[in-house]
Design a protein around this motif. Structure first.
Motif, PDB file in Angstrom:
ATOM      1  N   ALA A 162     -25.262 -40.615  27.515  1.00 17.58           N
ATOM      2  CA  ALA A 162     -24.157 -40.841  28.451  1.00 17.58           C
ATOM      3  C   ALA A 162     -23.710 -42.303  28.378  1.00 17.58           C
ATOM      4  CB  ALA A 162     -24.537 -40.447  29.869  1.00 17.58           C
ATOM      5  N   ASN A 163     -23.595 -42.806  27.143  1.00 20.02           N
ATOM      6  CA  ASN A 163     -23.078 -44.134  26.877  1.00 20.02           C
ATOM      7  C   ASN A 163     -21.555 -44.062  26.834  1.00 20.02           C
ATOM      8  OD1 ASN A 163     -22.585 -46.757  25.202  1.00 20.02           O
ATOM      9  ND2 ASN A 163     -24.753 -46.821  25.721  1.00 20.02           N
ATOM     10  N   THR A 164     -20.914 -45.181  26.490  1.00 16.68           N
ATOM     11  CA  THR A 164     -19.457 -45.220  26.412  1.00 16.68           C
ATOM     12  C   THR A 164     -18.938 -45.366  24.985  1.00 16.68           C
ATOM     13  OG1 THR A 164     -19.531 -47.606  26.828  1.00 16.68           O
ATOM     14  CG2 THR A 164     -19.164 -46.168  28.731  1.00 16.68           C
ATOM     15  N   SER A 165     -19.834 -45.461  23.990  1.00 21.34           N
ATOM     16  CA  SER A 165     -19.386 -45.720  22.621  1.00 21.34           C
ATOM     17  C   SER A 165     -18.453 -44.619  22.109  1.00 21.34           C
ATOM     18  CB  SER A 165     -20.585 -45.875  21.688  1.00 21.34           C
ATOM     19  OG  SER A 165     -21.273 -47.065  21.944  1.00 21.34           O
ATOM     20  N   HIS A 166     -18.775 -43.353  22.398  1.00 24.58           N
ATOM     21  CA  HIS A 166     -17.919 -42.264  21.920  1.00 24.58           C
ATOM     22  C   HIS A 166     -16.560 -42.288  22.605  1.00 24.58           C
ATOM     23  CE1 HIS A 166     -20.205 -40.821  25.358  1.00 24.58           C
ATOM     24  NE2 HIS A 166     -19.312 -39.859  25.559  1.00 24.58           N
ATOM     25  N   MET A 167     -16.496 -42.810  23.835  1.00 23.74           N
ATOM     26  CA  MET A 167     -15.210 -42.933  24.517  1.00 23.74           C
ATOM     27  C   MET A 167     -14.370 -44.052  23.909  1.00 23.74           C
ATOM     28  SD  MET A 167     -16.556 -42.624  28.443  1.00 23.74           S
ATOM     29  CE  MET A 167     -17.795 -41.412  28.920  1.00 23.74           C
ATOM     30  N   VAL A 168     -15.047 -45.139  23.517  1.00 23.49           N
ATOM     31  CA  VAL A 168     -14.350 -46.273  22.918  1.00 23.49           C
ATOM     32  C   VAL A 168     -13.674 -45.885  21.604  1.00 23.49           C
ATOM     33  CG1 VAL A 168     -14.777 -48.522  21.816  1.00 23.49           C
ATOM     34  CG2 VAL A 168     -15.739 -48.030  24.061  1.00 23.49           C
ATOM     35  N   LEU A 169     -14.215 -44.892  20.900  1.00 26.85           N
ATOM     36  CA  LEU A 169     -13.608 -44.442  19.646  1.00 26.85           C
ATOM     37  C   LEU A 169     -12.155 -44.036  19.850  1.00 26.85           C
ATOM     38  CD1 LEU A 169     -13.830 -43.689  16.639  1.00 26.85           C
ATOM     39  CD2 LEU A 169     -14.766 -41.474  17.350  1.00 26.85           C
ATOM     40  N   ALA A 170     -11.856 -43.368  20.960  1.00 29.06           N
ATOM     41  CA  ALA A 170     -10.468 -42.993  21.247  1.00 29.06           C
ATOM     42  C   ALA A 170      -9.606 -44.235  21.459  1.00 29.06           C
ATOM     43  CB  ALA A 170     -10.410 -42.091  22.470  1.00 29.06           C
ATOM     44  N   GLY A 171     -10.165 -45.264  22.112  1.00 32.33           N
ATOM     45  CA  GLY A 171      -9.421 -46.505  22.303  1.00 32.33           C
ATOM     46  C   GLY A 171      -9.132 -47.207  20.992  1.00 32.33           C
ATOM     47  N   LEU A 172     -10.080 -47.168  20.058  1.00 35.08           N
ATOM     48  CA  LEU A 172      -9.861 -47.774  18.742  1.00 35.08           C
ATOM     49  C   LEU A 172      -8.753 -47.047  17.981  1.00 35.08           C
ATOM     50  CD1 LEU A 172     -13.559 -48.410  17.653  1.00 35.08           C
ATOM     51  CD2 LEU A 172     -11.907 -50.079  18.506  1.00 35.08           C
ATOM     52  N   ALA A 173      -8.760 -45.731  18.058  1.00 31.86           N
ATOM     53  CA  ALA A 173      -7.690 -44.967  17.406  1.00 31.86           C
ATOM     54  C   ALA A 173      -6.354 -45.259  18.069  1.00 31.86           C
ATOM     55  CB  ALA A 173      -8.008 -43.475  17.464  1.00 31.86           C
ATOM     56  N   GLY A 174      -6.350 -45.343  19.404  1.00 34.80           N
ATOM     57  CA  GLY A 174      -5.111 -45.647  20.115  1.00 34.80           C
ATOM     58  C   GLY A 174      -4.584 -47.031  19.792  1.00 34.80           C
ATOM     59  N   GLY A 175      -5.475 -48.001  19.570  1.00 33.73           N
ATOM     60  CA  GLY A 175      -5.025 -49.349  19.224  1.00 33.73           C
ATOM     61  C   GLY A 175      -4.253 -49.377  17.922  1.00 33.73           C
ATOM     62  N   LEU A 176      -4.740 -48.657  16.909  1.00 36.46           N
ATOM     63  CA  LEU A 176      -4.027 -48.617  15.629  1.00 36.46           C
ATOM     64  C   LEU A 176      -2.707 -47.874  15.771  1.00 36.46           C
ATOM     65  CD1 LEU A 176      -3.880 -49.267  12.658  1.00 36.46           C
ATOM     66  CD2 LEU A 176      -5.257 -47.237  12.182  1.00 36.46           C
ATOM     67  N   LEU A 177      -2.692 -46.822  16.567  1.00 32.42           N
ATOM     68  CA  LEU A 177      -1.444 -46.084  16.788  1.00 32.42           C
ATOM     69  C   LEU A 177      -0.384 -46.992  17.412  1.00 32.42           C
ATOM     70  CD1 LEU A 177      -0.253 -43.157  16.612  1.00 32.42           C
ATOM     71  CD2 LEU A 177      -0.874 -42.929  19.026  1.00 32.42           C
ATOM     72  N   LEU A 178      -0.786 -47.818  18.370  1.00 31.74           N
ATOM     73  CA  LEU A 178       0.155 -48.739  19.009  1.00 31.74           C
ATOM     74  C   LEU A 178       0.624 -49.815  18.035  1.00 31.74           C
ATOM     75  CD1 LEU A 178      -1.601 -49.130  22.473  1.00 31.74           C
ATOM     76  CD2 LEU A 178       0.599 -48.018  22.033  1.00 31.74           C
ATOM     77  N   LEU A 179      -0.275 -50.322  17.185  1.00 34.66           N
ATOM     78  CA  LEU A 179       0.136 -51.312  16.191  1.00 34.66           C
ATOM     79  C   LEU A 179       1.155 -50.727  15.229  1.00 34.66           C
ATOM     80  CD1 LEU A 179      -3.224 -53.093  15.271  1.00 34.66           C
ATOM     81  CD2 LEU A 179      -1.288 -54.072  16.516  1.00 34.66           C
ATOM     82  N   ARG A 180       0.922 -49.495  14.800  1.00 32.76           N
ATOM     83  CA  ARG A 180       1.869 -48.850  13.893  1.00 32.76           C
ATOM     84  C   ARG A 180       3.239 -48.675  14.540  1.00 32.76           C
ATOM     85  NH1 ARG A 180      -0.764 -43.772  10.720  1.00 32.76           N
ATOM     86  NH2 ARG A 180      -2.200 -44.897   9.332  1.00 32.76           N
ATOM     87  N   ALA A 181       3.241 -48.427  15.840  1.00 28.15           N
ATOM     88  CA  ALA A 181       4.503 -48.236  16.554  1.00 28.15           C
ATOM     89  C   ALA A 181       5.185 -49.559  16.875  1.00 28.15           C
ATOM     90  CB  ALA A 181       4.257 -47.443  17.835  1.00 28.15           C
TER      91      ALA A 181
END
Length: 449
Positions: A162-181
């Motif tokens: 019940a850590n947060t690392s797997h949740m952070v993965l979505a944030g990392l993907a979202g960061g690249l999506l925002l950079l591309r946009a």
């Protein structure tokens, strides 16, 4: 069943599952039947991994750290001192982050952990969707990535703790999506939030400055700076000095050698100290030569990435938007790899973030896709990173000694291999990428914040 047998069954199941996904993709089933088949296969594999992987006691990180941090946030600053004294078994985040967990502290610990874990599956599904889109995965490759999510040992380890690392993965993907946009300030804000939660991701701030992406750097600094100042205002300077000393500095100077720490300093400790450190989660005083060796080896990784990203071609033709984005993607993935393998306290669950470069390396348009040697190395890396997180017991004493010293670091070796593939891919592009703030969106729209 012994741990070694579990691992062998796990690896065999992963290989068989990959073959089954490829067979389903070739079978000519309807899209609905294909989706149901892969989902059933992935679900069955996920249940097996979850049942057999470490830790045997579930929700340990949430119970010992996040939940108690939420309780401490409700009680006041004086409650944090005892949590810092527990080292990695207590609260290690910036104190202000504890307020994110305060609502969970209103529930009983067991029910709260269950709710938190269920909520954590939502960003995992989102991460798979975003990575499929970012990497251009369709059909077979998209389902293959889903299966690799389902059998990822580091991801299961994070979910089970019940850590947060797997949740952070979505944030990392979202960061690249925002950079591309072209939404660079928003990308900086999102990645800054991820860095506040997971400190190794502060490396993104350095990367933005080196690439002169001032809008992303501004968003990143704004979020991190605001969180830091707010934390100081609420909890005071003395508590933060204690937090820095107990939760940051001591682990950077005196790393851990436990089996679930997958860093270069941890590898060196295990080679020198032997199996006695594998279940020792206390910071260890190490020799200056050992500390220097860890620093030099880690520094060489950063140097290799910098050289690859700075390489220029003899002829500087005007690059296309697609080529510029490929450079941006590779450098973004390199930052993630460095954050994972370059941290002195890199937990096994951090390696769930490497599902992001794996997704791109599976993609049809990535630079290494067309080379047979590159594809083989990708699969070697996948099989090093994917296995369930276990501390093995091997009957043969010689093999057991080699495993205790070297083999237990298989996640790190897989991460190093992915890093090498990305460095090679970036170097082959041959020309430095322009600042991210000047790169157009993938659809050709002008960059905007």
């Amino acid at each position: 069943m012994t741990t070694l047998l579990y691992l062998l069954v796990d690896i065999g199941a992963v290989a068989a599952g990959i073959a089954a996904v490829l067979a389903i993709a070739r079978a000519g089933w309807s899209p609905r039947a294909e989706a149901l088949g892969v989902l059933a296969l992935s679900g069955a594999a996920a249940l097996f991994i979850f049942a057999t992987s470490e830790p045997q006691a579930r929700f340990g990180d949430f119970r010992d750290a996040y939940y108690l941090g939420g309780v401490a946030a409700l009680r006041g600053p004086e409650a944090f001192g005892a949590l810092f004294d527990q080292g990695v078994h207590g609260w290690v985040n910036l104190p202000i982050v504890a307020y994110l967990f305060a609502p969970f502290a209103l529930l009983p610990a067991r029910e709260s952990a269950f709710v938190f874990s269920l909520l954590g599956l939502i960003p995992v599904a989102l991460a798979w969707h975003l990575l499929s889109r970012l990497a251009g995965l369709e059909g077979r490759d998209r389902w293959l990535l889903l299966f690799l999510f389902a059998v990822s040992g580091p991801l299961h380890y994070s979910v089970k703790e019940a850590n947060t690392s797997h949740m952070v993965l979505a944030g990392l993907a979202g960061g690249l999506l925002l950079l591309r946009a072209g939404r660079h300030v928003a990308a900086g804000l999102l990645l800054g939030a991820m860095a506040v939660i997971k400190l190794p991701l502060l490396l993104f701030g350095v990367a933005f400055v080196l690439r002169r992406n001032w809008r992303a750097a501004f968003g990143f600094a704004l979020l991190c700076g605001s969180a830091g100042l707010l934390s100081l205002a609420v909890f005071g300077l003395d508590l933060h000095l204690l937090w820095y000393e107990r939760c940051v500095r001591q682990f950077a100077s005196n790393p851990l050698g436990a089996f679930n720490v997958q860093s270069i300093p941890a590898l060196l400790i295990r080679v020198v100290e032997g199996p006695s450190v594998l279940r020792d989660w206390d910071a260890r005083e190490i020799a200056s030569t050992q500390r220097l060796a860890g620093s030099v080896l880690t520094g060489l990784l950063y140097l290799a990435a910098l050289i690859a990203c700075a390489r220029r071609a003899p002829e500087p033709p005007r690059e296309s938007s697609a080529a510029a984005h490929e450079r941006t993607d590779i450098e973004y993935l390199l930052v993630i790899c460095l954050a994972v393998i370059g941290s002195p306290l890199s937990w096994s669950h951090y390696y769930a973030w490497l599902l992001m470069p794996i997704a791109f390396l599976l993609g049809p348009h990535f630079l290494l896709r067309g080379t047979a040697a590159g594809q083989r190395m990708v699969w070697v890396a996948i099989f090093l990173i994917t296995p369930t997180v276990l501390l093995l017991e091997i009957p043969n004493p010689t093999l057991m000694a080699a495993y205790n010293a070297i083999g237990v670091s298989h996640l790190m070796f897989g991460g190093l291999l992915l890093f090498a593939l990305l460095v090679r891919a970036r170097a082959r592009l041959g020309m430095a990428v322009p600042p991210l703030s000047r790169v157009e969106g993938r659809a050709g729209a002008p960059a905007r914040s």
